[in-house]
Design a protein around this motif. Structure first.
Motif, PDB file in Angstrom:
ATOM      1  N   GLY A   1      -4.075   2.242  -9.826  1.00 15.20           N
ATOM      2  CA  GLY A   1      -3.833   3.677  -9.762  1.00 15.20           C
ATOM      3  C   GLY A   1      -4.815   4.539 -10.523  1.00 15.20           C
ATOM      4  N   LEU A   2      -5.974   3.978 -10.892  1.00 20.43           N
ATOM      5  CA  LEU A   2      -6.986   4.764 -11.595  1.00 20.43           C
ATOM      6  C   LEU A   2      -7.730   5.672 -10.622  1.00 20.43           C
ATOM      7  N   VAL A   3      -8.027   6.885 -11.087  1.00 22.75           N
ATOM      8  CA  VAL A   3      -8.902   7.776 -10.327  1.00 22.75           C
ATOM      9  C   VAL A   3     -10.337   7.325 -10.570  1.00 22.75           C
ATOM     10  N   SER A   4     -11.098   7.099  -9.512  1.00 24.17           N
ATOM     11  CA  SER A   4     -12.458   6.583  -9.630  1.00 24.17           C
ATOM     12  C   SER A   4     -13.489   7.695  -9.504  1.00 24.17           C
TER      13      SER A   4
ATOM     14  N   ASN B   1      -5.524  15.950 -11.061  1.00 24.08           N
ATOM     15  CA  ASN B   1      -4.207  15.837 -10.437  1.00 24.08           C
ATOM     16  C   ASN B   1      -4.277  15.962  -8.922  1.00 24.08           C
ATOM     17  N   THR B   2      -5.360  16.524  -8.425  1.00 22.47           N
ATOM     18  CA  THR B   2      -5.495  16.701  -6.975  1.00 22.47           C
ATOM     19  C   THR B   2      -6.282  15.572  -6.320  1.00 22.47           C
ATOM     20  N   CYS B   3      -6.758  14.608  -7.123  1.00 25.95           N
ATOM     21  CA  CYS B   3      -7.576  13.513  -6.586  1.00 25.95           C
ATOM     22  C   CYS B   3      -6.695  12.365  -6.107  1.00 25.95           C
TER      23      CYS B   3
ATOM     24  N   ARG C   1       2.164  12.300  -9.801  1.00 28.36           N
ATOM     25  CA  ARG C   1       1.541  13.621  -9.773  1.00 28.36           C
ATOM     26  C   ARG C   1       2.599  14.715  -9.745  1.00 28.36           C
ATOM     27  N   SER C   2       3.685  14.507  -8.931  1.00 25.95           N
ATOM     28  CA  SER C   2       4.698  15.547  -8.805  1.00 25.95           C
ATOM     29  C   SER C   2       5.482  15.742 -10.080  1.00 25.95           C
ATOM     30  N   THR C   3       5.589  14.695 -10.905  1.00 32.13           N
ATOM     31  CA  THR C   3       6.328  14.818 -12.154  1.00 32.13           C
ATOM     32  C   THR C   3       5.436  15.245 -13.303  1.00 32.13           C
ATOM     33  N   GLY C   4       4.166  15.452 -13.042  1.00 31.01           N
ATOM     34  CA  GLY C   4       3.278  15.959 -14.083  1.00 31.01           C
ATOM     35  C   GLY C   4       2.830  14.915 -15.078  1.00 31.01           C
ATOM     36  N   ARG C   5       3.005  13.632 -14.764  1.00 31.13           N
ATOM     37  CA  ARG C   5       2.564  12.597 -15.686  1.00 31.13           C
ATOM     38  C   ARG C   5       1.044  12.546 -15.732  1.00 31.13           C
ATOM     39  N   ARG C   6       0.528  12.054 -16.849  1.00 34.29           N
ATOM     40  CA  ARG C   6      -0.912  12.025 -17.074  1.00 34.29           C
ATOM     41  C   ARG C   6      -1.613  11.170 -16.028  1.00 34.29           C
ATOM     42  N   VAL C   7      -2.644  11.715 -15.409  1.00 38.13           N
ATOM     43  CA  VAL C   7      -3.434  10.979 -14.436  1.00 38.13           C
ATOM     44  C   VAL C   7      -4.256   9.926 -15.159  1.00 38.13           C
ATOM     45  N   ARG C   8      -4.334   8.744 -14.589  1.00 36.97           N
ATOM     46  CA  ARG C   8      -5.083   7.655 -15.207  1.00 36.97           C
ATOM     47  C   ARG C   8      -6.517   7.693 -14.715  1.00 36.97           C
ATOM     48  N   ALA C   9      -7.460   7.828 -15.658  1.00 36.70           N
ATOM     49  CA  ALA C   9      -8.881   7.868 -15.316  1.00 36.70           C
ATOM     50  C   ALA C   9      -9.690   7.535 -16.554  1.00 36.70           C
ATOM     51  N   ALA C  10     -10.835   6.874 -16.351  1.00 38.55           N
ATOM     52  CA  ALA C  10     -11.731   6.533 -17.450  1.00 38.55           C
ATOM     53  C   ALA C  10     -12.346   7.812 -18.028  1.00 38.55           C
ATOM     54  N   PRO C  11     -12.758   7.776 -19.296  1.00 38.94           N
ATOM     55  CA  PRO C  11     -13.353   8.966 -19.909  1.00 38.94           C
ATOM     56  C   PRO C  11     -14.540   9.521 -19.136  1.00 38.94           C
ATOM     57  N   ALA C  12     -15.370   8.636 -18.594  1.00 36.34           N
ATOM     58  CA  ALA C  12     -16.535   9.120 -17.848  1.00 36.34           C
ATOM     59  C   ALA C  12     -16.109   9.827 -16.571  1.00 36.34           C
TER      60      ALA C  12
ATOM     61  N   PHE D   1       0.829  -1.198   0.000  1.00 38.50           N
ATOM     62  CA  PHE D   1       0.000   0.000   0.000  1.00 38.50           C
ATOM     63  C   PHE D   1       0.872   1.259   0.000  1.00 38.50           C
ATOM     64  N   VAL D   2       1.942   1.243   0.819  1.00 39.37           N
ATOM     65  CA  VAL D   2       2.834   2.401   0.903  1.00 39.37           C
ATOM     66  C   VAL D   2       3.525   2.631  -0.428  1.00 39.37           C
ATOM     67  N   ASP D   3       4.045   1.555  -1.039  1.00 40.65           N
ATOM     68  CA  ASP D   3       4.727   1.685  -2.326  1.00 40.65           C
ATOM     69  C   ASP D   3       3.802   2.260  -3.381  1.00 40.65           C
ATOM     70  N   ASN D   4       2.558   1.776  -3.424  1.00 40.98           N
ATOM     71  CA  ASN D   4       1.607   2.288  -4.408  1.00 40.98           C
ATOM     72  C   ASN D   4       1.331   3.762  -4.194  1.00 40.98           C
ATOM     73  N   ALA D   5       1.200   4.164  -2.922  1.00 41.43           N
ATOM     74  CA  ALA D   5       0.951   5.570  -2.631  1.00 41.43           C
ATOM     75  C   ALA D   5       2.121   6.430  -3.073  1.00 41.43           C
ATOM     76  N   ILE D   6       3.367   5.949  -2.839  1.00 45.60           N
ATOM     77  CA  ILE D   6       4.549   6.699  -3.247  1.00 45.60           C
ATOM     78  C   ILE D   6       4.584   6.852  -4.760  1.00 45.60           C
ATOM     79  N   ILE D   7       4.256   5.776  -5.468  1.00 45.44           N
ATOM     80  CA  ILE D   7       4.243   5.836  -6.930  1.00 45.44           C
ATOM     81  C   ILE D   7       3.239   6.858  -7.420  1.00 45.44           C
ATOM     82  N   ARG D   8       2.016   6.831  -6.823  1.00 45.80           N
ATOM     83  CA  ARG D   8       0.996   7.787  -7.271  1.00 45.80           C
ATOM     84  C   ARG D   8       1.431   9.219  -6.998  1.00 45.80           C
ATOM     85  N   ARG D   9       2.054   9.477  -5.805  1.00 44.95           N
ATOM     86  CA  ARG D   9       2.510  10.829  -5.506  1.00 44.95           C
ATOM     87  C   ARG D   9       3.603  11.253  -6.478  1.00 44.95           C
TER      88      ARG D   9
END
Length: 397
Positions: free
Chosen positions: A160-163, A151-153, A127-138, A116-124
């Motif tokens: 790592g998808l934004v739901s 980027n703030t979600c 975001r800090s490097t400005g990479r495209r956030v992963r999220a479905a079109p809807a 869980f910690v590793d995944n959180a670090i990857i997601r942060r």
């Protein structure tokens, strides 16, 4: 003794949270590995979570009725030690090759808090490097409508998808969001939970993402002999429709865009329960006899209504059937839930006046409503599918 904390694992559904139904232990209890720990209700099912550790329960972090985010603390343990001084945690290999901690609940579960910690670090870092956030079109559409920067979600979805829930949480829906007024006086008891919350999210996704079109017709079943199993016959007819137009048994990815036609028909069947609408799945219905279908359907409905249906029995479907006519209604506009592309609704049987060979006659007819995703299904394909369904239902046996 060594202290550790067990966090709520991903229960294999990619859902960001679960509601505590009941604890099977109390603070101070001493547990063995795989002993029942608690029952949680996700958006789809009630799941029993066994203990991943052998040791003493020091603290329970939530009460029955509380909603806990995936990855958040559930239980503090003091771990028992073996004679060798090692901690006897669930580390034996499961049949799938993973650890017992990974295999003890439905689907994949994080084997330790480190994941869980590793995944959180990857997601942060993303975001800090400005990479495209992963999220479905809807989800992107919803974020735009609510004026939320993705980027703030917090990304709690699988991989790592934004739901949808992540966007709603960021928008602080419950006050005023997207220009819609809040409902005054709501309490925690008014919040949608479990299947109703899942229905709200999936229907919002359906509304925002699918280009829906519905066609209506009736199947004349006057030629049927005796009391036929209507649901089994409708399922057989759906298989006939898929043979005529395989494209309606498919999954659609709008980002391609791409459509994947599926070889087998895994049929989701909407079941009405007191807790809300639950949609279990009958697997490979084209290979089963009417007797097998009825047996499997009865078992699935029973497990659905007593909330023992598992998450695996509600995922990866390719087509949906809604038997709303068992309650009331002739026609409807059932909603397609992506990534599937079609749903068939069957209404209440009708005794209609029809044109006979020489005079009017009264026949029994089954109303049908087919909704399809017009982004990838043409009107001609939908009509040919429905025509094949009607032709199959018109047969005597």
């Amino acid at each position: 003794m060594r202290a550790t904390t067990f966090n709520l694992p991903d229960l294999g559904e990619g859902l960001p949270e679960a509601e505590i139904v009941s604890w099977h232990v109390r603070e101070g209890d001493t547990l063995l590995v795989d002993q029942p720990l608690l029952s949680v209700e996700t958006a789809k099912a009630v799941v029993e979570v066994p203990s991943p550790y052998a040791g003493k329960v020091v603290r329970l972090h939530a009460e029955p009725g509380d909603t806990v985010q995936t990855g958040r603390p559930l239980v503090d343990f003091e771990l028992a030690t073996s004679d060798s001084g090692q901690q006897p945690v669930a580390s034996s290999q499961s049949p799938g090759g993973g650890s017992a901690a990974e295999g003890m609940v439905v689907g994949h579960m994080a084997a330790s808090d480190k994941e869980f910690v590793d995944n959180a670090i990857i997601r942060r870092a993303q975001r800090s490097t400005g990479r495209r956030v992963r999220a479905a079109p809807a989800v992107r559409m919803l974020a735009k409508r609510l004026n939320v920067d993705l980027n703030t979600c917090r990304a709690t979805g699988r991989h790592g998808l934004v739901s949808v829930d992540d966007v709603l949480a960021r928008a602080n829906v419950g006050g005023t969001a997207g220009g819609s007024p809040a409902v005054a006086g709501l309490t925690d008891a008014d919040r949608l939970r479990g299947p109703r919350k899942a229905m709200s999210a999936s229907m919002s996704l359906s509304r925002d993402q699918v280009a829906m079109c519905t066609i209506f017709d009736d199947a004349d079943i006057e030629a049927w002999h005796g009391r036929a199993d209507i649901t089994a016959r409708v399922i057989r007819a759906i298989v006939a429709g898929v043979r005529a137009e395989p494209g309606l048994n498919a999954l659609f990815d709008p980002t391609g865009p791409a459509r994947r036609i599926m070889d087998q028909v895994h049929l989701a069947i909407a079941v009405d329960t007191g807790e809300g609408l639950i949609v279990p799945v009958l697997r490979d219905v084209g290979s089963q006899s009417p007797e097998q279908l009825r047996s499997a359907l009865n078992e699935l409905k029973e497990r659905t209504r007593n909330r023992t249906v598992t998450p695996e029995q509600m995922r990866d479907y390719t087509f949906t059937l809604s038997n709303f006519g068992t309650l009331a209604g002739r026609y409807a506009t059932p909603l397609v839930v992506p990534p599937t592309v079609a749903i068939l609704g069957s209404g209440r049987l009708q005794r209609d006046v029809v044109a006979g060979r020489t005079a009017p006659e009264i026949h029994t007819r089954l109303p049908l409503s087919l909704t399809f995703d017009h982004r990838c299904i043409t009107g001609g394909e939908a009509c040919r599918f429905l025509g094949a369904v009607i032709a199959d239902l018109a047969q005597q046996t």
